[in-house]
Design a protein around this motif. Structure first.
Motif, PDB file in Angstrom:
ATOM      1  N   GLU A  78     -46.870  43.232  27.255  1.00  0.00           N
ATOM      2  CA  GLU A  78     -45.533  43.441  26.691  1.00  0.00           C
ATOM      3  C   GLU A  78     -44.505  43.622  27.804  1.00  0.00           C
ATOM      4  O   GLU A  78     -43.381  43.131  27.712  1.00  0.00           O
ATOM      5  CB  GLU A  78     -45.535  44.661  25.769  1.00  0.00           C
ATOM      6  N   TYR A  79     -44.914  44.310  28.859  1.00  0.00           N
ATOM      7  CA  TYR A  79     -44.025  44.513  30.005  1.00  0.00           C
ATOM      8  C   TYR A  79     -43.734  43.183  30.701  1.00  0.00           C
ATOM      9  O   TYR A  79     -42.603  42.921  31.095  1.00  0.00           O
ATOM     10  CB  TYR A  79     -44.645  45.518  30.966  1.00  0.00           C
ATOM     11  N   PHE A  80     -44.747  42.332  30.849  1.00  0.00           N
ATOM     12  CA  PHE A  80     -44.536  40.984  31.384  1.00  0.00           C
ATOM     13  C   PHE A  80     -43.432  40.283  30.592  1.00  0.00           C
ATOM     14  O   PHE A  80     -42.539  39.671  31.168  1.00  0.00           O
ATOM     15  CB  PHE A  80     -45.802  40.132  31.283  1.00  0.00           C
ATOM     16  N   SER A  81     -43.516  40.362  29.284  1.00  0.00           N
ATOM     17  CA  SER A  81     -42.525  39.704  28.423  1.00  0.00           C
ATOM     18  C   SER A  81     -41.128  40.252  28.664  1.00  0.00           C
ATOM     19  O   SER A  81     -40.158  39.489  28.725  1.00  0.00           O
ATOM     20  CB  SER A  81     -42.904  39.877  26.954  1.00  0.00           C
ATOM     21  N   LYS A  82     -41.003  41.565  28.816  1.00  0.00           N
ATOM     22  CA  LYS A  82     -39.697  42.178  29.081  1.00  0.00           C
ATOM     23  C   LYS A  82     -39.137  41.704  30.416  1.00  0.00           C
ATOM     24  O   LYS A  82     -37.947  41.449  30.547  1.00  0.00           O
ATOM     25  CB  LYS A  82     -39.807  43.709  29.098  1.00  0.00           C
ATOM     26  N   ILE A  83     -40.014  41.573  31.402  1.00  0.00           N
ATOM     27  CA  ILE A  83     -39.572  41.119  32.720  1.00  0.00           C
ATOM     28  C   ILE A  83     -39.174  39.649  32.674  1.00  0.00           C
ATOM     29  O   ILE A  83     -38.163  39.252  33.264  1.00  0.00           O
ATOM     30  CB  ILE A  83     -40.669  41.381  33.777  1.00  0.00           C
ATOM     31  N   GLU A  84     -39.916  38.835  31.950  1.00  0.00           N
ATOM     32  CA  GLU A  84     -39.583  37.413  31.831  1.00  0.00           C
ATOM     33  C   GLU A  84     -38.212  37.210  31.184  1.00  0.00           C
ATOM     34  O   GLU A  84     -37.502  36.266  31.496  1.00  0.00           O
ATOM     35  CB  GLU A  84     -40.661  36.675  31.040  1.00  0.00           C
ATOM     36  N   VAL A  85     -37.815  38.112  30.300  1.00  0.00           N
ATOM     37  CA  VAL A  85     -36.520  38.030  29.624  1.00  0.00           C
ATOM     38  C   VAL A  85     -35.375  38.180  30.629  1.00  0.00           C
ATOM     39  O   VAL A  85     -34.291  37.640  30.428  1.00  0.00           O
ATOM     40  CB  VAL A  85     -36.428  39.112  28.513  1.00  0.00           C
ATOM     41  N   LEU A  86     -35.621  38.885  31.741  1.00  0.00           N
ATOM     42  CA  LEU A  86     -34.574  39.090  32.743  1.00  0.00           C
ATOM     43  C   LEU A  86     -34.014  37.780  33.286  1.00  0.00           C
ATOM     44  O   LEU A  86     -32.849  37.712  33.663  1.00  0.00           O
ATOM     45  CB  LEU A  86     -35.111  39.925  33.917  1.00  0.00           C
ATOM     46  N   ASN A 115     -33.279  35.032  31.783  1.00  0.00           N
ATOM     47  CA  ASN A 115     -32.306  34.362  30.916  1.00  0.00           C
ATOM     48  C   ASN A 115     -31.243  35.289  30.348  1.00  0.00           C
ATOM     49  O   ASN A 115     -30.268  34.821  29.789  1.00  0.00           O
ATOM     50  CB  ASN A 115     -33.040  33.694  29.750  1.00  0.00           C
ATOM     51  N   ASN A 116     -31.440  36.590  30.484  1.00  0.00           N
ATOM     52  CA  ASN A 116     -30.540  37.542  29.845  1.00  0.00           C
ATOM     53  C   ASN A 116     -29.557  38.107  30.859  1.00  0.00           C
ATOM     54  O   ASN A 116     -29.920  38.863  31.738  1.00  0.00           O
ATOM     55  CB  ASN A 116     -31.358  38.670  29.203  1.00  0.00           C
ATOM     56  N   LYS A 117     -28.324  37.761  30.719  1.00  0.00           N
ATOM     57  CA  LYS A 117     -27.269  38.250  31.624  1.00  0.00           C
ATOM     58  C   LYS A 117     -26.829  39.662  31.254  1.00  0.00           C
ATOM     59  O   LYS A 117     -26.094  40.295  31.988  1.00  0.00           O
ATOM     60  CB  LYS A 117     -26.058  37.316  31.590  1.00  0.00           C
ATOM     61  N   ASN A 118     -27.265  40.183  30.134  1.00  0.00           N
ATOM     62  CA  ASN A 118     -26.849  41.505  29.680  1.00  0.00           C
ATOM     63  C   ASN A 118     -27.736  42.626  30.206  1.00  0.00           C
ATOM     64  O   ASN A 118     -27.562  43.769  29.814  1.00  0.00           O
ATOM     65  CB  ASN A 118     -26.829  41.560  28.147  1.00  0.00           C
ATOM     66  N   ILE A 129     -39.973  45.278  40.304  1.00  0.00           N
ATOM     67  CA  ILE A 129     -39.368  44.013  39.883  1.00  0.00           C
ATOM     68  C   ILE A 129     -38.401  44.230  38.723  1.00  0.00           C
ATOM     69  O   ILE A 129     -37.306  43.660  38.691  1.00  0.00           O
ATOM     70  CB  ILE A 129     -40.464  42.988  39.522  1.00  0.00           C
ATOM     71  N   TYR A 130     -38.791  45.090  37.784  1.00  0.00           N
ATOM     72  CA  TYR A 130     -37.933  45.365  36.626  1.00  0.00           C
ATOM     73  C   TYR A 130     -36.630  46.031  37.073  1.00  0.00           C
ATOM     74  O   TYR A 130     -35.547  45.667  36.603  1.00  0.00           O
ATOM     75  CB  TYR A 130     -38.678  46.230  35.624  1.00  0.00           C
ATOM     76  N   ALA A 131     -36.721  46.970  38.010  1.00  0.00           N
ATOM     77  CA  ALA A 131     -35.506  47.609  38.528  1.00  0.00           C
ATOM     78  C   ALA A 131     -34.645  46.575  39.248  1.00  0.00           C
ATOM     79  O   ALA A 131     -33.446  46.472  38.993  1.00  0.00           O
ATOM     80  CB  ALA A 131     -35.872  48.752  39.467  1.00  0.00           C
ATOM     81  N   PHE A 132     -35.262  45.805  40.149  1.00  0.00           N
ATOM     82  CA  PHE A 132     -34.523  44.805  40.915  1.00  0.00           C
ATOM     83  C   PHE A 132     -33.845  43.807  39.976  1.00  0.00           C
ATOM     84  O   PHE A 132     -32.723  43.369  40.222  1.00  0.00           O
ATOM     85  CB  PHE A 132     -35.462  44.073  41.875  1.00  0.00           C
ATOM     86  N   GLY A 133     -34.505  43.466  38.893  1.00  0.00           N
ATOM     87  CA  GLY A 133     -33.955  42.520  37.928  1.00  0.00           C
ATOM     88  C   GLY A 133     -32.733  43.028  37.198  1.00  0.00           C
ATOM     89  O   GLY A 133     -32.020  42.255  36.559  1.00  0.00           O
ATOM     90  N   TYR A 181     -29.485  40.495  41.844  1.00  0.00           N
ATOM     91  CA  TYR A 181     -30.385  39.602  41.116  1.00  0.00           C
ATOM     92  C   TYR A 181     -29.596  38.682  40.185  1.00  0.00           C
ATOM     93  O   TYR A 181     -29.876  37.493  40.092  1.00  0.00           O
ATOM     94  CB  TYR A 181     -31.430  40.382  40.322  1.00  0.00           C
ATOM     95  N   HIS A 182     -28.598  39.224  39.517  1.00  0.00           N
ATOM     96  CA  HIS A 182     -27.844  38.408  38.567  1.00  0.00           C
ATOM     97  C   HIS A 182     -27.003  37.343  39.251  1.00  0.00           C
ATOM     98  O   HIS A 182     -26.699  36.321  38.643  1.00  0.00           O
ATOM     99  CB  HIS A 182     -27.000  39.290  37.652  1.00  0.00           C
ATOM    100  N   LYS A 183     -26.679  37.560  40.526  1.00  0.00           N
ATOM    101  CA  LYS A 183     -25.934  36.539  41.278  1.00  0.00           C
ATOM    102  C   LYS A 183     -26.871  35.502  41.888  1.00  0.00           C
ATOM    103  O   LYS A 183     -26.568  34.321  41.909  1.00  0.00           O
ATOM    104  CB  LYS A 183     -25.112  37.196  42.386  1.00  0.00           C
TER     105      LYS A 183
END
Length: 142
Positions: free
Chosen positions: A5-13, A15-18, A103-107, A112-114
Motif C-alpha cells: 500500500e505504501y508503494f502505491s502511495k509513493i507511486e502516486v507522487l 503524477n500528483n502535483k498536490n 523517498i516519501y518525504a523527498f517526494g 522534487y516537484h520541479k
C-alpha cells in the motif's frame, strides 16, 4: 498500512502535483542535500520494477550512506546497535521502511516537484531527518 500500500502511495507522487508539503524542515534538508549533491539521483519510476523495489537503488543508498541494508526484520534483540531506540547517528543499518519514508518525504518537497528527481544523500544525519519526516507523513495518511 502494508508495504505494498505504501508503494502505491509513493507511486502516486509521480503524477500528483498536490502532494507538495509546506514543511520548512523538509525544504531545509532537501536544500542541504542539493548543495552537497554528487549528482546521484533517480527518477521515481525507476524505483519500482513490477511493484518490487529496484535493488540497484537500495545499493546506491547503502553505498552513499555507508549503512548496511537489512531486508528482513531481525527476531529478538540480541544487540541494540540497530534498535529504533538508538539515536540515528549511531545506527549502522536501515530497513526498507526507512528508505520508503526518505523517498516519501523527498517526494513532498518543492525540489522534487520541479525536477522529478530524488537525490541520494551521503549524510546519514540528513537521511534520518528525512526518514522521520516521511514517517510522520506516512502516519498521517493511515
Amino acid at each position: 498500512m502494508t508495504i505494498q500500500e505504501y508503494f502505491s502511495k509513493i507511486e502516486v507522487l509521480q503524477n500528483n502535483k498536490n502532494t507538495f508539503s509546506a514543511n520548512a524542515d523538509l525544504e531545509l534538508y532537501v536544500q542541504k542535500i542539493q548543495q552537497n549533491c554528487t549528482e546521484s539521483s533517480f527518477m521515481l519510476h525507476s524505483l519500482f520494477q513490477k511493484s518490487i523495489i529496484n535493488n540497484a537503488i537500495i545499493m546506491k543508498f547503502s553505498d552513499h550512506l555507508k549503512l548496511l541494508f537489512l531486508d528482513e526484520q531481525e527476531s529478538g534483540n540480541v544487540c541494540f546497535v540497530n534498535s529504533d531506540e538508538i539515536r540515528p547517528e549511531y545506527r549502522q543499518s536501515f530497513k526498507l521502511i526507512d528508505l520508503l519514508d526518505y523517498i516519501y518525504a523527498f517526494g513532498h518537497s518543492s525540489f522534487y516537484h520541479k525536477s522529478q528527481k530524488i537525490i541520494i544523500t551521503n549524510e546519514t544525519e540528513v537521511f534520518w531527518k528525512l526518514v522521520k519526516i516521511g514517517s510522520t507523513f506516512r502516519n498521517e495518511i493511515k
